[in-house]
Design a protein around this motif. Structure first.
Motif, PDB file in Angstrom:
ATOM      1  N   VAL A  28       0.842  -1.191   0.000  1.00  0.00           N
ATOM      2  CA  VAL A  28       0.000   0.000   0.000  1.00  0.00           C
ATOM      3  C   VAL A  28       0.883   1.248   0.000  1.00  0.00           C
ATOM      4  O   VAL A  28       1.780   1.388   0.817  1.00  0.00           O
ATOM      5  CB  VAL A  28      -0.930   0.008   1.236  1.00  0.00           C
ATOM      6  N   GLY A  30       0.775   5.365   0.198  1.00  0.00           N
ATOM      7  CA  GLY A  30      -0.081   6.467   0.588  1.00  0.00           C
ATOM      8  C   GLY A  30       0.021   7.641  -0.364  1.00  0.00           C
ATOM      9  O   GLY A  30       1.018   7.826  -1.051  1.00  0.00           O
ATOM     10  N   SER A  97      -9.275   1.769   6.376  1.00  0.00           N
ATOM     11  CA  SER A  97      -8.597   0.687   5.653  1.00  0.00           C
ATOM     12  C   SER A  97      -7.091   0.938   5.707  1.00  0.00           C
ATOM     13  O   SER A  97      -6.646   2.026   6.104  1.00  0.00           O
ATOM     14  CB  SER A  97      -9.060   0.669   4.189  1.00  0.00           C
ATOM     15  N   ASP A  98      -6.311  -0.028   5.272  1.00  0.00           N
ATOM     16  CA  ASP A  98      -4.859   0.154   5.191  1.00  0.00           C
ATOM     17  C   ASP A  98      -4.526   1.325   4.256  1.00  0.00           C
ATOM     18  O   ASP A  98      -3.619   2.101   4.529  1.00  0.00           O
ATOM     19  CB  ASP A  98      -4.170  -1.116   4.683  1.00  0.00           C
ATOM     20  N   GLN A  99      -5.284   1.450   3.174  1.00  0.00           N
ATOM     21  CA  GLN A  99      -5.063   2.553   2.239  1.00  0.00           C
ATOM     22  C   GLN A  99      -5.359   3.895   2.901  1.00  0.00           C
ATOM     23  O   GLN A  99      -4.610   4.851   2.746  1.00  0.00           O
ATOM     24  CB  GLN A  99      -5.912   2.391   0.981  1.00  0.00           C
ATOM     25  N   ASP A 100      -6.455   3.962   3.655  1.00  0.00           N
ATOM     26  CA  ASP A 100      -6.791   5.199   4.370  1.00  0.00           C
ATOM     27  C   ASP A 100      -5.664   5.597   5.318  1.00  0.00           C
ATOM     28  O   ASP A 100      -5.268   6.762   5.371  1.00  0.00           O
ATOM     29  CB  ASP A 100      -8.076   5.032   5.185  1.00  0.00           C
ATOM     30  N   ASP A 103      -2.705   6.924   3.405  1.00  0.00           N
ATOM     31  CA  ASP A 103      -2.993   8.250   2.858  1.00  0.00           C
ATOM     32  C   ASP A 103      -2.951   9.320   3.950  1.00  0.00           C
ATOM     33  O   ASP A 103      -2.377  10.399   3.752  1.00  0.00           O
ATOM     34  CB  ASP A 103      -4.365   8.271   2.174  1.00  0.00           C
TER      35      ASP A 103
END
Length: 121
Positions: A28, A30, A97-100, A103
């Motif tokens: 992932v 960010g 989420s991991d993406q959140d 980011d």
């Protein structure tokens, strides 16, 4: 009755699935720009100089602008897992989420310690 899979085959499938999930989480990346739209809940505490939260205990809330993005993402992940103990932060982190998390980390990493950290301005 015919067995579809042996126990060793099921274990191998589980290991491969877990390895794929772990590799995906590690990959992932960010985006500070994407994070700008995700920090709306963070700014309520982390953009106020010398802010103190009083739940569950009196706690000095840090300004996190300029902090390392990976550190912020890791901290959020630890709150989500319950490894860090703060009920409000855990409640917030469980919705991410991991993406959140990546980011948000990159958004704050792009800030400075003295920036207002408020993307809504």
């Amino acid at each position: 009755m015919k067995k579809l899979f042996t126990l060793s085959q099921l274990a191998a499938c589980a290991i491969l699935a877990f390895a794929g999930f772990s590799a995906q989480a590690a990959d992932v990346q960010g985006s500070a720009d994407a994070g700008k739209g995700k920090v709306w809940l963070c700014i309520g505490c982390h953009s106020i100089p010398d802010y103190r939260a009083d739940y569950p205990l009196v706690y000095k809330v840090p300004m996190i602008g300029g902090q390392n993005g990976a550190y912020i993402a890791t901290a959020l992940s630890e709150y989500k897992k319950g490894e860090r103990k703060h009920p409000t932060m855990r409640a917030i982190a469980t919705s991410l989420s991991d993406q959140d998390m990546a980011d948000i980390g990159e958004y704050y990493a792009a800030q400075t310690a003295t920036s207002p950290n408020n993307p809504l301005k």
